[in-house]
Design a protein around this motif. Sequence first.
Motif, PDB file in Angstrom:
ATOM      1  N   HIS A  48     -13.233 -18.487  88.830  1.00 45.62           N
ATOM      2  CA  HIS A  48     -12.347 -19.272  87.967  1.00 45.62           C
ATOM      3  C   HIS A  48     -13.131 -20.372  87.245  1.00 45.62           C
ATOM      4  O   HIS A  48     -12.911 -20.624  86.058  1.00 45.62           O
ATOM      5  CB  HIS A  48     -11.215 -19.894  88.791  1.00 45.62           C
ATOM      6  N   ILE A  49     -14.033 -21.031  87.959  1.00 47.44           N
ATOM      7  CA  ILE A  49     -14.844 -22.080  87.343  1.00 47.44           C
ATOM      8  C   ILE A  49     -15.704 -21.500  86.231  1.00 47.44           C
ATOM      9  O   ILE A  49     -15.778 -22.046  85.121  1.00 47.44           O
ATOM     10  CB  ILE A  49     -15.732 -22.777  88.402  1.00 47.44           C
ATOM     11  N   GLU A  50     -16.361 -20.379  86.538  1.00 52.02           N
ATOM     12  CA  GLU A  50     -17.227 -19.719  85.545  1.00 52.02           C
ATOM     13  C   GLU A  50     -16.441 -19.325  84.304  1.00 52.02           C
ATOM     14  O   GLU A  50     -16.870 -19.554  83.164  1.00 52.02           O
ATOM     15  CB  GLU A  50     -17.887 -18.494  86.172  1.00 52.02           C
ATOM     16  N   LYS A  51     -15.257 -18.737  84.517  1.00 46.37           N
ATOM     17  CA  LYS A  51     -14.444 -18.317  83.384  1.00 46.37           C
ATOM     18  C   LYS A  51     -13.942 -19.513  82.577  1.00 46.37           C
ATOM     19  O   LYS A  51     -13.919 -19.470  81.341  1.00 46.37           O
ATOM     20  CB  LYS A  51     -13.254 -17.482  83.878  1.00 46.37           C
ATOM     21  N   ALA A  52     -13.515 -20.557  83.275  1.00 50.20           N
ATOM     22  CA  ALA A  52     -13.022 -21.749  82.573  1.00 50.20           C
ATOM     23  C   ALA A  52     -14.111 -22.332  81.683  1.00 50.20           C
ATOM     24  O   ALA A  52     -13.845 -22.751  80.544  1.00 50.20           O
ATOM     25  CB  ALA A  52     -12.541 -22.785  83.582  1.00 50.20           C
ATOM     26  N   ILE A  53     -15.346 -22.372  82.178  1.00 50.97           N
ATOM     27  CA  ILE A  53     -16.474 -22.885  81.393  1.00 50.97           C
ATOM     28  C   ILE A  53     -16.702 -22.003  80.168  1.00 50.97           C
ATOM     29  O   ILE A  53     -16.905 -22.491  79.048  1.00 50.97           O
ATOM     30  CB  ILE A  53     -17.756 -22.960  82.254  1.00 50.97           C
ATOM     31  N   ARG A  54     -16.669 -20.696  80.391  1.00 48.90           N
ATOM     32  CA  ARG A  54     -16.885 -19.756  79.275  1.00 48.90           C
ATOM     33  C   ARG A  54     -15.802 -19.910  78.210  1.00 48.90           C
ATOM     34  O   ARG A  54     -16.092 -19.936  77.011  1.00 48.90           O
ATOM     35  CB  ARG A  54     -16.885 -18.318  79.809  1.00 48.90           C
ATOM     36  N   TYR A  55     -14.549 -19.990  78.656  1.00 47.53           N
ATOM     37  CA  TYR A  55     -13.443 -20.118  77.697  1.00 47.53           C
ATOM     38  C   TYR A  55     -13.502 -21.456  76.951  1.00 47.53           C
ATOM     39  O   TYR A  55     -13.172 -21.531  75.776  1.00 47.53           O
ATOM     40  CB  TYR A  55     -12.095 -19.991  78.411  1.00 47.53           C
ATOM     41  N   ALA A  56     -13.928 -22.517  77.654  1.00 50.45           N
ATOM     42  CA  ALA A  56     -14.010 -23.847  77.025  1.00 50.45           C
ATOM     43  C   ALA A  56     -14.978 -23.855  75.849  1.00 50.45           C
ATOM     44  O   ALA A  56     -14.822 -24.652  74.917  1.00 50.45           O
ATOM     45  CB  ALA A  56     -14.420 -24.884  78.058  1.00 50.45           C
ATOM     46  N   HIS A  57     -15.961 -22.948  75.899  1.00 49.14           N
ATOM     47  CA  HIS A  57     -16.954 -22.874  74.827  1.00 49.14           C
ATOM     48  C   HIS A  57     -16.761 -21.646  73.934  1.00 49.14           C
ATOM     49  O   HIS A  57     -17.653 -21.265  73.184  1.00 49.14           O
ATOM     50  CB  HIS A  57     -18.364 -22.851  75.419  1.00 49.14           C
ATOM     51  N   SER A  58     -15.579 -21.038  74.027  1.00 45.83           N
ATOM     52  CA  SER A  58     -15.299 -19.840  73.236  1.00 45.83           C
ATOM     53  C   SER A  58     -14.366 -20.160  72.073  1.00 45.83           C
ATOM     54  O   SER A  58     -14.036 -21.317  71.825  1.00 45.83           O
ATOM     55  CB  SER A  58     -14.659 -18.767  74.124  1.00 45.83           C
ATOM     56  N   LYS A  59     -13.934 -19.103  71.386  1.00 45.97           N
ATOM     57  CA  LYS A  59     -13.006 -19.272  70.262  1.00 45.97           C
ATOM     58  C   LYS A  59     -11.570 -19.485  70.747  1.00 45.97           C
ATOM     59  O   LYS A  59     -10.684 -19.759  69.950  1.00 45.97           O
ATOM     60  CB  LYS A  59     -13.065 -18.039  69.352  1.00 45.97           C
ATOM     61  N   THR A  60     -11.360 -19.326  72.051  1.00 47.32           N
ATOM     62  CA  THR A  60     -10.013 -19.520  72.631  1.00 47.32           C
ATOM     63  C   THR A  60     -10.090 -20.524  73.781  1.00 47.32           C
ATOM     64  O   THR A  60      -9.836 -20.168  74.946  1.00 47.32           O
ATOM     65  CB  THR A  60      -9.443 -18.178  73.130  1.00 47.32           C
ATOM     66  N   PRO A  61     -10.436 -21.774  73.491  1.00 45.34           N
ATOM     67  CA  PRO A  61     -10.605 -22.778  74.557  1.00 45.34           C
ATOM     68  C   PRO A  61      -9.325 -23.064  75.326  1.00 45.34           C
ATOM     69  O   PRO A  61      -9.375 -23.543  76.465  1.00 45.34           O
ATOM     70  CB  PRO A  61     -11.075 -24.022  73.783  1.00 45.34           C
ATOM     71  N   GLN A  62      -8.157 -22.752  74.719  1.00 41.76           N
ATOM     72  CA  GLN A  62      -6.888 -23.020  75.410  1.00 41.76           C
ATOM     73  C   GLN A  62      -6.741 -22.169  76.676  1.00 41.76           C
ATOM     74  O   GLN A  62      -5.982 -22.529  77.587  1.00 41.76           O
ATOM     75  CB  GLN A  62      -5.693 -22.773  74.466  1.00 41.76           C
ATOM     76  N   LEU A  63      -7.478 -21.054  76.741  1.00 46.40           N
ATOM     77  CA  LEU A  63      -7.386 -20.189  77.917  1.00 46.40           C
ATOM     78  C   LEU A  63      -8.058 -20.818  79.140  1.00 46.40           C
ATOM     79  O   LEU A  63      -7.808 -20.399  80.268  1.00 46.40           O
ATOM     80  CB  LEU A  63      -8.006 -18.823  77.617  1.00 46.40           C
ATOM     81  N   ALA A  64      -8.907 -21.809  78.901  1.00 47.10           N
ATOM     82  CA  ALA A  64      -9.549 -22.506  80.028  1.00 47.10           C
ATOM     83  C   ALA A  64      -8.501 -23.186  80.896  1.00 47.10           C
ATOM     84  O   ALA A  64      -8.620 -23.222  82.129  1.00 47.10           O
ATOM     85  CB  ALA A  64     -10.559 -23.518  79.508  1.00 47.10           C
ATOM     86  N   ALA A  65      -7.452 -23.720  80.263  1.00 46.42           N
ATOM     87  CA  ALA A  65      -6.379 -24.386  81.012  1.00 46.42           C
ATOM     88  C   ALA A  65      -5.631 -23.396  81.895  1.00 46.42           C
ATOM     89  O   ALA A  65      -5.269 -23.711  83.040  1.00 46.42           O
ATOM     90  CB  ALA A  65      -5.409 -25.065  80.042  1.00 46.42           C
ATOM     91  N   VAL A  66      -5.397 -22.184  81.377  1.00 46.42           N
ATOM     92  CA  VAL A  66      -4.726 -21.146  82.163  1.00 46.42           C
ATOM     93  C   VAL A  66      -5.587 -20.777  83.368  1.00 46.42           C
ATOM     94  O   VAL A  66      -5.085 -20.606  84.489  1.00 46.42           O
ATOM     95  CB  VAL A  66      -4.455 -19.892  81.298  1.00 46.42           C
ATOM     96  N   GLU A  67      -6.890 -20.672  83.130  1.00 47.18           N
ATOM     97  CA  GLU A  67      -7.808 -20.318  84.208  1.00 47.18           C
ATOM     98  C   GLU A  67      -7.808 -21.398  85.289  1.00 47.18           C
ATOM     99  O   GLU A  67      -7.849 -21.104  86.493  1.00 47.18           O
ATOM    100  CB  GLU A  67      -9.214 -20.133  83.635  1.00 47.18           C
ATOM    101  N   LEU A  68      -7.751 -22.654  84.883  1.00 50.67           N
ATOM    102  CA  LEU A  68      -7.728 -23.753  85.843  1.00 50.67           C
ATOM    103  C   LEU A  68      -6.425 -23.771  86.643  1.00 50.67           C
ATOM    104  O   LEU A  68      -6.412 -24.117  87.830  1.00 50.67           O
ATOM    105  CB  LEU A  68      -7.934 -25.088  85.129  1.00 50.67           C
ATOM    106  N   GLU A  69      -5.314 -23.422  86.011  1.00 48.04           N
ATOM    107  CA  GLU A  69      -4.033 -23.327  86.722  1.00 48.04           C
ATOM    108  C   GLU A  69      -4.114 -22.238  87.793  1.00 48.04           C
ATOM    109  O   GLU A  69      -3.611 -22.408  88.910  1.00 48.04           O
ATOM    110  CB  GLU A  69      -2.898 -23.021  85.737  1.00 48.04           C
TER     111      GLU A  69
END
Length: 257
Positions: A48-69
């Motif tokens: 989850h941490i790895e994915k959240a970091i990846r999403y935070a630096h992607s074109k869909t940073p809003q998905l990082a919040a879903v990953e953290l939830e």
Amino acid sequence: MKECIINKHNVVLYDSIDELPMLRFHKYNKMLLVDAGVGSDLADFDKHIEKAIRYAHSKTPQLAAVELENMRQNVYFIQSEISPRYLSFAVLVKSIDGNPCNDLSDDGLQKIVDLFADVPNAELTAHLEAVKKKIDEELRLYFPRIFDDAALKEYFDQLKERTVILLRTIIAGEATETDAKRIDEITAELITYFNPQSFSGADSVEIRYDKQFENMCLILSQNLHVDPKKFTVLEYYNAFEYIKEQAKKANKQKMAK
């Protein structure tokens, strides 16, 4: 049915779609869905941490919040010693030492899991994977139009490409700049291949999954005048395909007029 000895108990498992009741299959799938999206151990926490970091630096940073939830839910499972993966295994248990296991509530399933608390994780996982593999193979064989997932095939194609490149670099003793770049690209694609889904709130994946199942049961009941919740998995999906074929025929006849 599959019989095995687990922790000195004689355990009978459902492992075939012509015997597995549809209600059990629905619960089994839902637990696997939660396990895939949330997980229940520290390895999943790290993912989850790895994915959240990846999403935070992607074109869909809003998905990082879903990953953290989902990571928050994962932490709750870890603290509560709840494993969706092992609950899915418990769903497949027909009987233990001749005693039927018909309580499919979360508490009822947890009692089965607790009975095997001293069994090594690898052993329980091996039993689950063996049964899961057989069920998946039967579903693809009988209902390829429903269970042949093109997206999943593409995912494994990328995984295969990454493995081939890694093996090539191991043989060569070092990675070329091109290979190193491609490995990193594929790794990023694989980690974020399936967008995270929400497992909390009124629009959670679990609630939508239950509603879809209930809606499909209504459709089968209205069209065939049966109780699909009493079907086996084979009967359920065979009925579903039958209705689809009948709808196509009716549509063709309508278009021909």
